[in-house]
Design an enzyme around this catalytic site. Structure first.
Site, PDB file in Angstrom:
ATOM      1  N   ASP A  43       0.827  -1.201   0.000  1.00 15.32           N
ATOM      2  CA  ASP A  43       0.000   0.000   0.000  1.00 15.32           C
ATOM      3  C   ASP A  43       0.867   1.259   0.000  1.00 15.32           C
ATOM      4  O   ASP A  43       1.929   1.293   0.628  1.00 15.32           O
ATOM      5  CB  ASP A  43      -0.898  -0.005   1.242  1.00 15.32           C
ATOM      6  CG  ASP A  43      -2.041   0.991   1.126  1.00 15.32           C
ATOM      7  OD1 ASP A  43      -2.318   1.453   0.003  1.00 15.32           O
ATOM      8  OD2 ASP A  43      -2.644   1.321   2.161  1.00 15.32           O
ATOM      9  N   LYS A 103       1.044   9.331 -10.566  1.00 13.89           N
ATOM     10  CA  LYS A 103       0.731   8.062  -9.901  1.00 13.89           C
ATOM     11  C   LYS A 103       1.532   6.909 -10.521  1.00 13.89           C
ATOM     12  O   LYS A 103       1.968   6.003  -9.823  1.00 13.89           O
ATOM     13  CB  LYS A 103      -0.766   7.767 -10.007  1.00 13.89           C
ATOM     14  CG  LYS A 103      -1.660   8.764  -9.292  1.00 13.89           C
ATOM     15  CD  LYS A 103      -3.118   8.466  -9.575  1.00 13.89           C
ATOM     16  CE  LYS A 103      -4.032   9.512  -8.940  1.00 13.89           C
ATOM     17  NZ  LYS A 103      -5.455   9.285  -9.281  1.00 13.89           N
ATOM     18  N   ASN A 152     -10.095  -2.293  -6.940  1.00  8.04           N
ATOM     19  CA  ASN A 152      -9.226  -1.438  -7.759  1.00  8.04           C
ATOM     20  C   ASN A 152      -9.775  -1.196  -9.160  1.00  8.04           C
ATOM     21  O   ASN A 152      -9.299  -0.284  -9.861  1.00  8.04           O
ATOM     22  CB  ASN A 152      -7.826  -2.043  -7.864  1.00  8.04           C
ATOM     23  CG  ASN A 152      -7.053  -1.991  -6.572  1.00  8.04           C
ATOM     24  OD1 ASN A 152      -6.165  -2.801  -6.337  1.00  8.04           O
ATOM     25  ND2 ASN A 152      -7.378  -1.041  -5.701  1.00  8.04           N
TER      26      ASN A 152
END
Length: 308
Positions: A37, A50, A85
């Protein structure tokens, strides 16, 4: 110059601490599961996209596998892409799929993977993944199917509840069809219907990024085994070998505590045995004597003359 010296001193300190932790370890878990994570938050902290966080996280994943091979861990399960996700924005999702596809093929062709005897498997609702990712899964699994030194499970489109619900539905159908008697349903019955992948229960769950929850990850293999958990604040790209060794130390301490607790409970049980069964009791006591704290061990030796 001062900054350079400070950085060098910090590196030396980490190296010394790493050696100390490794020296203190007396054993390692067989199966480590990792919730990787913090990739996106790491990228945000760095002022980067990202995608950069996911790319650097993939480098940490490679390092982790090297650490596991070095320390003798037999099985690793990586929470790579959950069913939740799929709700991420399409651009990020496609970048993750590209990265997973590339890494699966790279791992499957890497000399170190074959030298270490790594068997790669994907677990999850893989039919939900793009065709290119499924093809990469087939390639990696086919290239490494003959190995059994280290099992690497990649959790893709994975959800623990979905896994258990699927197994429960299959059992219910088998019972309804008369293939299974309801009284014969056991833990083994369920395990046979879980995703193919994990070959043993999870001993240690590691989660990075600061959250202290296991997020629907391997509930049967981990929670059923009451796996040790290690939560740490570094984002996944920042995770270091020192952090991993600290996680293993947490597992080791938990195991020692469990051995002591089981020994103390067994001691209470054996002491309740009738005096006429003393020889049997002494044999049983001798089996777990060494797991007791030294003070209780001395007391036990005095009571039952068990000392060598």
């Amino acid at each position: 110059m001062y900054t350079t010296m400070l950085s060098r001193g910090k590196r030396l300190g980490y190296a010394a601490y790493e050696r100390l932790l490794q020296w203190e370890l007396s054993g390692t878990p067989d199966h480590v599961a990792v919730i990787m994570d913090g990739n996106r938050r790491y990228a945000e902290k760095q002022g980067a996209k990202k995608q950069e966080g996911h790319r650097e996280g993939a480098q940490t994943t490679e390092a982790l596998l090297n650490w596991c091979d070095e320390l003798g861990v037999r099985e690793v399960t990586l929470y790579t892409f959950s069913t939740e996700n799929f709700d991420r924005d399409p651009e990020e999702r496609e970048h993750i799929f590209d990265l997973v596809e590339r890494k699966l093929r790279t791992f499957a062709d890497a000399d170190r993977v074959h030298e270490a005897g790594v068997c790669i498997r994907a677990i999850g609702e893989t039919e939900m993944l793009p065709e290119r990712v499924r093809d990469a899964i087939d390639y990696a699994e086919g290239r490494t199917a003959q190995y059994d030194q280290l099992n690497l499970n990649i959790a893709l489109a994975y959800g623990g509840r979905a896994e258990l619900l699927g197994a429960a539905r299959e059992v219910a159908t088998a019972v309804e069809d008369g293939a299974i008697d309801p009284t014969d349903v056991s833990a083994e019955t369920i395990e046979k219907r879980l995703y193919e992948g994990p070959t043993r229960d999870v001993d240690l769950i590691v989660r990075t990024g600061g959250d202290e929850r296991t997020s629907n990850f391997l509930p049967w293999h981990a929670n059923g085994n009451e796996a040790a958990t290690f939560f740490c604040t570094p984002y996944w790209p920042e995770f270091r070998k020192v952090d991993f060794l600290r996680a293993i130390r947490t597992y080791q301490n938990r195991e020692q505590s469990w051995r002591t607790t089981r020994a103390e409970r067994s001691l209470a049980l054996v002491r309740a045995i009738e005096q006429s069964e003393l020889p049997t009791a002494k044999r049983m006591l001798g089996r777990f004597r060494d797991a007791l704290p030294s003070t209780e061990r001395e007391q036990l030796d005095e009571e039952y003359d068990l000392a060598d």
